[in-house]
Design an enzyme around this catalytic site. Sequence first.
Site, PDB file in Angstrom:
ATOM      1  N   GLY A 144       0.802  -1.132   0.102  1.00 20.69           N
ATOM      2  CA  GLY A 144      -0.006   0.038   0.030  1.00 20.69           C
ATOM      3  C   GLY A 144       0.729   1.172  -0.097  1.00 20.69           C
ATOM      4  O   GLY A 144       2.087   1.237   0.376  1.00 20.69           O
ATOM      5  N   PRO A 145       0.296   2.435  -0.395  1.00 22.22           N
ATOM      6  CA  PRO A 145       1.112   3.680  -0.260  1.00 22.22           C
ATOM      7  C   PRO A 145       1.526   3.996   1.185  1.00 22.22           C
ATOM      8  O   PRO A 145       1.334   3.408   2.224  1.00 22.22           O
ATOM      9  CB  PRO A 145      -0.127   4.837  -0.491  1.00 22.22           C
ATOM     10  CG  PRO A 145      -1.171   3.883  -1.312  1.00 22.22           C
ATOM     11  CD  PRO A 145      -1.268   2.408  -0.594  1.00 22.22           C
ATOM     12  N   GLY A 196       2.138   5.504   4.869  1.00 25.44           N
ATOM     13  CA  GLY A 196       1.410   6.159   5.781  1.00 25.44           C
ATOM     14  C   GLY A 196       0.147   5.536   5.886  1.00 25.44           C
ATOM     15  O   GLY A 196      -0.917   6.160   6.414  1.00 25.44           O
ATOM     16  N   THR A 197      -0.395   4.314   5.255  1.00 26.48           N
ATOM     17  CA  THR A 197      -1.644   3.720   5.485  1.00 26.48           C
ATOM     18  C   THR A 197      -1.812   2.671   6.618  1.00 26.48           C
ATOM     19  O   THR A 197      -2.965   2.156   6.573  1.00 26.48           O
ATOM     20  CB  THR A 197      -2.168   3.166   3.832  1.00 26.48           C
ATOM     21  OG1 THR A 197      -0.974   2.078   3.668  1.00 26.48           O
ATOM     22  CG2 THR A 197      -2.036   4.087   2.811  1.00 26.48           C
ATOM     23  N   GLU A 220      -7.519  34.276  -9.328  1.00 27.00           N
ATOM     24  CA  GLU A 220      -8.417  33.108  -8.329  1.00 27.00           C
ATOM     25  C   GLU A 220      -9.887  33.512  -8.664  1.00 27.00           C
ATOM     26  O   GLU A 220     -10.678  32.335  -8.507  1.00 27.00           O
ATOM     27  CB  GLU A 220      -7.977  33.502  -7.009  1.00 27.00           C
ATOM     28  CG  GLU A 220      -6.491  33.207  -6.686  1.00 27.00           C
ATOM     29  CD  GLU A 220      -6.110  31.889  -7.203  1.00 27.00           C
ATOM     30  OE1 GLU A 220      -6.767  31.094  -7.302  1.00 27.00           O
ATOM     31  OE2 GLU A 220      -4.734  31.837  -7.477  1.00 27.00           O
ATOM     32  N   ASP A 249      -1.237  25.860 -13.848  1.00 24.86           N
ATOM     33  CA  ASP A 249      -2.259  25.461 -14.175  1.00 24.86           C
ATOM     34  C   ASP A 249      -2.160  25.004 -15.703  1.00 24.86           C
ATOM     35  O   ASP A 249      -2.882  23.702 -16.050  1.00 24.86           O
ATOM     36  CB  ASP A 249      -3.465  26.756 -14.120  1.00 24.86           C
ATOM     37  CG  ASP A 249      -3.497  27.318 -12.995  1.00 24.86           C
ATOM     38  OD1 ASP A 249      -3.371  26.641 -11.997  1.00 24.86           O
ATOM     39  OD2 ASP A 249      -3.516  28.607 -13.155  1.00 24.86           O
TER      40      ASP A 249
END
Length: 644
Positions: free
Chosen positions: A194-195, A197-198, A417, A494
């Site tokens: 798993g990634p 920190g899971t 924004e 962006d």
Amino acid sequence: MAKNLILWLVIAVVLMTVFQSFNGGEQADRQTSYTQFVNEVRSGVVRDVNIDRTAGTITGIKNNGERFQTIMPLYDDDLINDLLKNDVNVKGVAPEEQSFLANIFISWFPMLLLIGVWIFFMRQMQGGGGKGAMSFGKSKARLMGEDQVKTTFADVAGCDEAKEDVTELVDFLRDPSKFQKLGGNIPKGVLMVGPPGTGKTLLAKAVAGEAKVPFFTISGSDFVEMFVGVGASRVRDMFDQAKKAAPCIIFIDEIDAVGRKRGAGMGGGHDEREQTLNQMLVEMDGFEGNEGIIVIAATNRPDVLDPALLRPGRFDRQVVVGLPDVRGREQILNVHMRKVPLDENVEASVIARGTPGFSGADLANLVNEAALFAARGNKRKVSMAEFDAAKDKIMMGAERKSMVMSEKEKEMTAYHEAGHAIVGRLVPEHDPVYKVSIIPRGRALGVTMYLPEQDRVSHSKEHLESMLSSLYGGRIAEAIIYGDDKVTTGASNDIERATDIARKMVTQWGLSPKLGPQMYMEEQGEMFMGGGSSRMAGVSDETAKLIDAEIKDFVSRNYNRAEQILKDNMDILHAMKDALMKYETIDAGQIDDLMERKEVRPPRDAHDRKPTDSGNTGASAGTSSDAEKSDNTSVSGSELDDKL
């Protein structure tokens, strides 16, 4: 070490006692002044003397048997004559010579000192501790007893499926006969994937805590060090220790450090690491069985592990510990909030909804940051205001209050924004706008944040095109207000994200009607000392030109749509700019007023927010879907310094 020190102290005390007992039997010599000694010699009282010129002392015996001692002056040439004239028996004491062993010690002391220093540093480099300088091949696994592991399944939340997979291990360790009578065997290995920190390590500790068995823990990098053969020796020693403590659990964290594919060719060969891997393969499933030993390993890189390590009989099952969903995030927050005094307005479900894509470690950090904010404010309880501030800090960065911006720059950022927010509100299937701010945070001059209504696992074509339109909203607003010649570099991030989405829509997701559902871009896994990469599949020049044309078509179509939306709502654009210049940050309620062309109400204090105001709390840092690997936060001006 302490036992050895106490033993040597006892021996020293015994030797000193024996030495004092022997010396105590001798008669002490009476101290006499030198003048008195000379007078007694001349009066014939002294019978015998011993002169030690090296020590500068004279010891002797009087006629009555009394012993005496005196200190001889440096120069007294007449002393010997007086002694001889008075018939005193004179004896000279030869200088004491050093023993053969003392001479050897003095000559070899520098060499012995160098050898001792070398041994000390070798122990330090190898982490020998108290194991001895030549104990390199001993396992560095740390043993935790049955009562030392306090973690249970109650401390693990957000991964119910993974807990179900490992609950069977606990049942087997507690009552193996239940499974053995039906011919079932205990799994030899469980690989947690798993990634980061899971909660993979936490889940392994919970298994040991529930089963009440010894727990060996070690990192994959602890096996291989500077000497050839050390890794294989440590693997053997670790399993030997585990056999003595069976039934038990061995937990290997970051197993990819030692379990990489053999002969993969990435980064050159490493024969020592491969020997260590070979020894681990043999210990897990070789000629000798390891009954009662369960190996639990954790990694976030299962793609690089050797196939021989993953086959049944070694790691019999793989447990995927993924990112938690909204219900799992709520459970994790409740676990971490147990130790924090909470205000009445704190609602874990609201915070969970506003943190899609957060791992268990991220949520623990969120609670900790909120507690720190409350402590800095001298508050006794943590409220939603602190959780909002912590969420904004984690996802957008800390506020750069010291950064000085001119009024013109603030106005341009406000228009930028506002363009993101207005387009995001008016295009279909777009996540609702949650907050707009022109306060510099991290590397961004301004931020527009979107709050998903639910966790997304897939994205429609319409949703992706709406994302393209909102990403270009900031640049278009600048161009409309100031003209194309005055457009800044603030939209670089962006543009980068929009181009990446458009390219994937055409080359990977099959969303182009002209090119059809076909893969034109192949994703490469993470390479050695670098991130993942993509390469174009074998396509003709005509197809490559068509791909470029389709990407441009997606971009142009949504750019033009965003431009038309802003031109049709210029009054809202100016009003939102004015609100941002006045308040610097506006929330969802104020954005609703602006979109309905109403007077903007002042921002409410976060303390007064009700838990039901889900639109005004939380923030989005992206979802777990590949379509939104970049977060849902629109960043303005973040690339200005780097690009220039």
